[in-house]
Design an enzyme around this catalytic site. Sequence first.
Site, PDB file in Angstrom:
ATOM      1  CB  VAL A  96      23.805 -21.883  17.648  1.00  0.00           C
ATOM      2  CG1 VAL A  96      23.624 -23.280  18.232  1.00  0.00           C
ATOM      3  CG2 VAL A  96      22.991 -21.716  16.379  1.00  0.00           C
ATOM      4  CD  GLU A 170      30.742 -26.099  11.814  1.00  0.00           C
ATOM      5  OE1 GLU A 170      31.295 -26.936  12.563  1.00  0.00           O
ATOM      6  OE2 GLU A 170      30.895 -24.883  11.955  1.00  0.00           O
ATOM      7  N   GLY A 311      31.631 -21.237  14.850  1.00  0.00           N
ATOM      8  CA  GLY A 311      30.825 -22.231  14.143  1.00  0.00           C
ATOM      9  C   GLY A 311      29.431 -22.307  14.747  1.00  0.00           C
ATOM     10  CD  GLU A 312      28.091 -23.167  19.076  1.00  0.00           C
ATOM     11  OE1 GLU A 312      27.136 -22.369  19.241  1.00  0.00           O
ATOM     12  OE2 GLU A 312      28.866 -23.494  19.986  1.00  0.00           O
ATOM     13  N   GLY A 313      26.667 -22.250  13.496  1.00  0.00           N
ATOM     14  CA  GLY A 313      25.632 -21.437  12.877  1.00  0.00           C
ATOM     15  C   GLY A 313      25.457 -20.107  13.567  1.00  0.00           C
TER      16      GLY A 313
END
Length: 356
Positions: A96, A170, A311-313
């Site tokens: 990200v 997240e 995840g992470e965006g």
Amino acid sequence: MSFAIPTIADLSQAELAARLQHVIDHKTKPLGALGQIETLARQIGLVLGNEQPVLQSPQMIVFAGDHGLAARGVSAYPSDVTWQMVENFLAGGAAVSVLARQHGLALNVVDAGVAHDFAPRAGLQIRKIAHGTADCTAQQAMSAAQCEQALRAGQDVVCGLPGNAILIGEMGIGNTSSAALLMARLAGEPIEACTGRGTGLDDAALARKLDVLRAALARHVDAVAPLDVLAAFGGFEIAMMVGAVLQAASERRVIVVDGFIASSAVLVAAALQPLVLQRCVFAHQSDESGHALMLRHLRVKPLLRLDLRLGEGSGAALAWPLLESACRILREMASFEAAGVSSSEQDAGQRPAAEA
């Protein structure tokens, strides 16, 4: 719980919607030829209240928190990975981080409840509720007071950031379990349909994970109302995302939703106030097995399907150029009249659609 849900206006503005559709239909293209990009352009125009929308100062917000449930072996990775990945975000080495730099997104990392104490620094907001949630097979993941504190912190994070668009992501070892539990209870789906391999569990570990999640659901059978469900099963990072989504929706910001866990926060927010979905762009359908079912429950269509499960965006960042392109189509693409191009019919509404 005394949390006040912010006022969120209905964006079903018939006059503006008709003007946006007219602009799109009279661009130099067959009717409907840009498919989902046209739908996206209409949505952004309605959210921002403008026929020539401009996305300004987009904010990527990554909320991080640990989960007491992780001690039950529901993840292939230890909880220490949460804080280590937060350090990686801040050092610029995570996916990200790379994608935010590439696309000009301001990266904001929020410590919602990581089981580690970070040194303050630029790019990090320390909003820690506690050093991780409790094990929800034994008690509520968080108290009602902690849940409310997390919701308000998520609102405050958004209030303190500029721009008219947020991208939510997240980090939290064990949070696919929280998302699955939220989905099972709020969407009424069997836990087996909501639960995937997360960070890469093998068959035996997946079976153990399901046993743990069944125990958690049985422990909190009376948690039915959205905020009670969030307190029973959620993570601090998920609760903060719920608050962030509600606040951004009340401010008419475009909300770009990442994968399964971010979508679970929207599931909670939409259960509280369905109009948040008008502002949400779902970036992608992740490879986590419950995500497709969750998106169908929300009746939304994701922009991408890339088999992501990071995840992470990261998926939100990858989808971001499509939002910028949709806005540029509205602002910069010529109409038939302006370009001096003949349309197949004088009335754009009668022009044939593009071939599949």
